[in-house]
Design an enzyme around this catalytic site. Structure first.
Site, PDB file in Angstrom:
ATOM      1  N   ARG A   6      -8.032  -4.493  -9.547  1.00 38.42           N
ATOM      2  CA  ARG A   6      -8.043  -4.165 -10.986  1.00 38.42           C
ATOM      3  C   ARG A   6      -7.882  -5.397 -11.853  1.00 38.42           C
ATOM      4  O   ARG A   6      -8.359  -5.441 -12.991  1.00 38.42           O
ATOM      5  CB  ARG A   6      -6.971  -3.114 -11.314  1.00 38.42           C
ATOM      6  CG  ARG A   6      -7.359  -1.709 -10.891  1.00 38.42           C
ATOM      7  CD  ARG A   6      -6.277  -0.719 -11.245  1.00 38.42           C
ATOM      8  NE  ARG A   6      -5.037  -0.982 -10.548  1.00 38.42           N
ATOM      9  CZ  ARG A   6      -4.780  -0.578  -9.303  1.00 38.42           C
ATOM     10  NH1 ARG A   6      -5.657   0.134  -8.649  1.00 38.42           N
ATOM     11  NH2 ARG A   6      -3.637  -0.885  -8.723  1.00 38.42           N
ATOM     12  N   GLU A  16       6.392  -3.333   0.663  1.00 40.88           N
ATOM     13  CA  GLU A  16       7.520  -2.463   0.979  1.00 40.88           C
ATOM     14  C   GLU A  16       7.603  -2.249   2.496  1.00 40.88           C
ATOM     15  O   GLU A  16       8.663  -2.330   3.095  1.00 40.88           O
ATOM     16  CB  GLU A  16       7.327  -1.134   0.246  1.00 40.88           C
ATOM     17  CG  GLU A  16       8.585  -0.317   0.163  1.00 40.88           C
ATOM     18  CD  GLU A  16       8.329   1.001  -0.552  1.00 40.88           C
ATOM     19  OE1 GLU A  16       7.251   1.176  -1.140  1.00 40.88           O
ATOM     20  OE2 GLU A  16       9.244   1.846  -0.495  1.00 40.88           O
TER      21      GLU A  16
HETATM   22  P1  AMP Z   1       3.623  -6.113  -6.700  1.00 41.30           P
HETATM   23  O1  AMP Z   1       3.128  -7.123  -5.724  1.00 41.30           O
HETATM   24  O2  AMP Z   1       4.674  -5.214  -6.131  1.00 41.30           O
HETATM   25  O3  AMP Z   1       4.045  -6.737  -8.023  1.00 41.30           O
HETATM   26  O4  AMP Z   1       2.411  -5.118  -7.001  1.00 41.30           O
HETATM   27  C1  AMP Z   1       1.448  -5.443  -7.933  1.00 41.30           C
HETATM   28  C2  AMP Z   1       0.071  -4.992  -7.525  1.00 41.30           C
HETATM   29  O5  AMP Z   1       0.058  -3.668  -6.995  1.00 41.30           O
HETATM   30  C3  AMP Z   1      -0.833  -4.989  -8.732  1.00 41.30           C
HETATM   31  O6  AMP Z   1      -2.056  -5.656  -8.373  1.00 41.30           O
HETATM   32  C4  AMP Z   1      -1.043  -3.536  -9.089  1.00 41.30           C
HETATM   33  O7  AMP Z   1      -2.401  -3.272  -9.326  1.00 41.30           O
HETATM   34  C5  AMP Z   1      -0.530  -2.739  -7.896  1.00 41.30           C
HETATM   35  N1  AMP Z   1       0.534  -1.776  -8.243  1.00 41.30           N
HETATM   36  C6  AMP Z   1       1.815  -1.806  -7.826  1.00 41.30           C
HETATM   37  N2  AMP Z   1       2.535  -0.772  -8.296  1.00 41.30           N
HETATM   38  C7  AMP Z   1       1.682  -0.055  -9.063  1.00 41.30           C
HETATM   39  C8  AMP Z   1       1.819   1.143  -9.868  1.00 41.30           C
HETATM   40  N3  AMP Z   1       2.990   1.793  -9.975  1.00 41.30           N
HETATM   41  N4  AMP Z   1       0.731   1.582 -10.531  1.00 41.30           N
HETATM   42  C9  AMP Z   1      -0.449   0.918 -10.453  1.00 41.30           C
HETATM   43  N5  AMP Z   1      -0.642  -0.207  -9.718  1.00 41.30           N
HETATM   44  C10 AMP Z   1       0.397  -0.689  -9.033  1.00 41.30           C
END
Ligand code: AMP
Length: 178
Positions: free
Chosen positions: A66, A103
């Site tokens: 995205r 996770e």
């Molecule tokens: P993180 O590495 O945990 O910061 O996750 C970020 C990535 O995961 C981004 O590229 C987001 O597109 C996706 N992502 C994580 N959590 C969500 C959520 N609750 N809703 C939509 N996309 C998410």
């Protein structure tokens, strides 16, 4: 300040929360309604660009998948190149790779080793900051490839997950914070 066009609150209202997608317990932030409304999509790009003007940025980096949508549009607006950070195994030329923790388990993302000329001024854009692992890994790749990060910008930040703590030392900006 006189506000023309949609406000941030209109963009926020268009973001849909989808409970338990793609797994139980995840509150998925669906940005497709923002993309589907021309005026909201355009406004989100203007807000993501912030104070940056054409000529101040050499490349905008987007994170698979995205992030590509917002980063590519921002790159055109800033008259800058677009550089993809992709999941491992998708880029065809030589790459730098970076692992990060999910996770459950780990993930690996990659960037072309010749993506930038040395010292390129870069904006890194993604749709959402959650735990920060993805953005921190992408930022490490950009630095490995010899570019300089001006700012890391997100449409959405889930502040409870403390992603900012993984991005210390970088200028961070997010438009909508939950
Ligand atoms: P993180 O590495 O945990 O910061 O996750 C970020 C990535 O995961 C981004 O590229 C987001 O597109 C996706 N992502 C994580 N959590 C969500 C959520 N609750 N809703 C939509 N996309 C998410």
């Amino acid at each position: 300040m006189i506000q023309t066009g949609p406000t941030l609150s209109e963009i926020e209202s268009a973001i849909r929360n989808i409970p338990d997608f793609p797994k139980p317990g995840i509150q998925f932030k669906d940005i497709t309604p923002v993309l589907g409304e021309a005026h909201l999509f355009a406004a989100s790009i203007e807000l993501l660009i912030g104070q940056f003007k054409p000529g101040q940025v050499d490349a905008v980096v987007g994170i698979d998948a995205r992030g590509f949508i917002f980063a590519a549009a921002a790159a055109l607006r800033l008259e800058a190149g677009f550089i993809p950070v992709r999941k491992k195994g998708k880029l065809p030329h030589s790459t730098y790779e970076q692992n990060y923790e999910l996770e459950y388990g780990t993930n690996t993302i990659a960037i072309h080793t010749d993506a930038f000329t040395s010292g390129s001024r870069v904006l890194l854009i993604d749709d959402l900051l959650a735990t920060g692992g993805t953005a921190a890994a992408a930022a490490a790749l950009v630095q490995k490839a010899g570019a300089q990060i001006l700012e890391i910008t997100f449409l959405i930040e889930l502040s409870g997950l403390k992603g900012r703590e993984k991005l210390q030392g970088y200028p961070i900006r997010s438009l909508i914070v939950y």
